[in-house]
Design an enzyme around this catalytic site. Sequence first.
Site, PDB file in Angstrom:
ATOM      1  N   ARG A   8       0.837  -1.189   0.000  1.00 28.72           N
ATOM      2  CA  ARG A   8       0.000   0.000   0.000  1.00 28.72           C
ATOM      3  C   ARG A   8       0.879   1.248   0.000  1.00 28.72           C
ATOM      4  O   ARG A   8       1.879   1.315   0.697  1.00 28.72           O
ATOM      5  CB  ARG A   8      -0.891   0.046   1.243  1.00 28.72           C
ATOM      6  CG  ARG A   8      -1.814   1.256   1.270  1.00 28.72           C
ATOM      7  CD  ARG A   8      -2.448   1.461   2.638  1.00 28.72           C
ATOM      8  NE  ARG A   8      -1.465   1.710   3.680  1.00 28.72           N
ATOM      9  CZ  ARG A   8      -0.852   2.871   3.881  1.00 28.72           C
ATOM     10  NH1 ARG A   8      -1.089   3.902   3.094  1.00 28.72           N
ATOM     11  NH2 ARG A   8       0.017   3.010   4.864  1.00 28.72           N
ATOM     12  N   VAL A   9       0.494   2.218  -0.822  1.00 30.46           N
ATOM     13  CA  VAL A   9       1.093   3.545  -0.777  1.00 30.46           C
ATOM     14  C   VAL A   9      -0.041   4.531  -0.550  1.00 30.46           C
ATOM     15  O   VAL A   9      -1.197   4.246  -0.860  1.00 30.46           O
ATOM     16  CB  VAL A   9       1.886   3.891  -2.061  1.00 30.46           C
ATOM     17  CG1 VAL A   9       3.129   3.024  -2.176  1.00 30.46           C
ATOM     18  CG2 VAL A   9       1.022   3.769  -3.296  1.00 30.46           C
ATOM     19  N   SER A  10       0.309   5.702  -0.024  1.00 33.18           N
ATOM     20  CA  SER A  10      -0.723   6.667   0.353  1.00 33.18           C
ATOM     21  C   SER A  10      -1.169   7.574  -0.780  1.00 33.18           C
ATOM     22  O   SER A  10      -2.297   8.042  -0.795  1.00 33.18           O
ATOM     23  CB  SER A  10      -0.228   7.540   1.505  1.00 33.18           C
ATOM     24  OG  SER A  10       0.040   6.733   2.619  1.00 33.18           O
ATOM     25  N   SER A  11      -0.277   7.867  -1.709  1.00 32.40           N
ATOM     26  CA  SER A  11      -0.650   8.818  -2.760  1.00 32.40           C
ATOM     27  C   SER A  11      -0.142   8.364  -4.121  1.00 32.40           C
ATOM     28  O   SER A  11       0.761   7.534  -4.225  1.00 32.40           O
ATOM     29  CB  SER A  11      -0.097  10.213  -2.438  1.00 32.40           C
ATOM     30  OG  SER A  11       1.305  10.179  -2.371  1.00 32.40           O
ATOM     31  N   GLN A  14       3.523   8.116  -5.210  1.00 33.03           N
ATOM     32  CA  GLN A  14       4.362   7.060  -4.637  1.00 33.03           C
ATOM     33  C   GLN A  14       4.213   5.797  -5.481  1.00 33.03           C
ATOM     34  O   GLN A  14       3.199   5.595  -6.136  1.00 33.03           O
ATOM     35  CB  GLN A  14       3.951   6.781  -3.192  1.00 33.03           C
ATOM     36  CG  GLN A  14       4.160   7.974  -2.276  1.00 33.03           C
ATOM     37  CD  GLN A  14       3.584   7.721  -0.886  1.00 33.03           C
ATOM     38  OE1 GLN A  14       2.495   7.178  -0.743  1.00 33.03           O
ATOM     39  NE2 GLN A  14       4.327   8.125   0.134  1.00 33.03           N
TER      40      GLN A  14
END
Length: 190
Positions: A8-11, A14
């Site tokens: 998982r990445v936040s934005s 990324q």
Amino acid sequence: MALYGYARVSSSDQDPSLQEAELWRAGCQIVRSETRTGTSRQGRAELELLLQFLRPGDTLVVTRIDRLARSLRDLQDLVHELKQKEVTLRATEQPIDTSTAAGKAFLDMLGVFAEFETNLRRERQMEGIAAAKAKGVYKGRKPKIDPAEVRRLRNEEKLSPSAIARQLGIARSSVYRSLSDPGSKGPTSA
């Protein structure tokens, strides 16, 4: 006994490919990834899909615990859900393996620190906003509603509040608020 990976990445600026590669190297047969915030489980379709597929004896693998959750409560709920399914949790970059007592203890400690980091970031953001407001630089978000337009649509075009809300892409409650505020002249934030 399968290994399932979750990245998982936040934005969108990324890239999850490093996490994905690490999960494949760890022996995961399936790797799912998504771009969503870790502060909540809501809207994390790939994680929910993985949780549906996990069976007793499987292992969910992440690179770091903060990829799974940034809230201690969410992390504890996820670990409890995995335990109910007889699924273990492992992290490739941290000594976490919920099949061991030490791994469980370390998991709880890291969960506390992940939440602490999120809270610190939120405090710094609020301090920055307060400083910008004090300097007159921060104006808040751009106005979304023009009360004059709402009143024009109501008075001249005789549209209902629901029709106005649909046309302007705003909530019906915002239409009612604009119509009931006679002192409002220009756009407002709502």
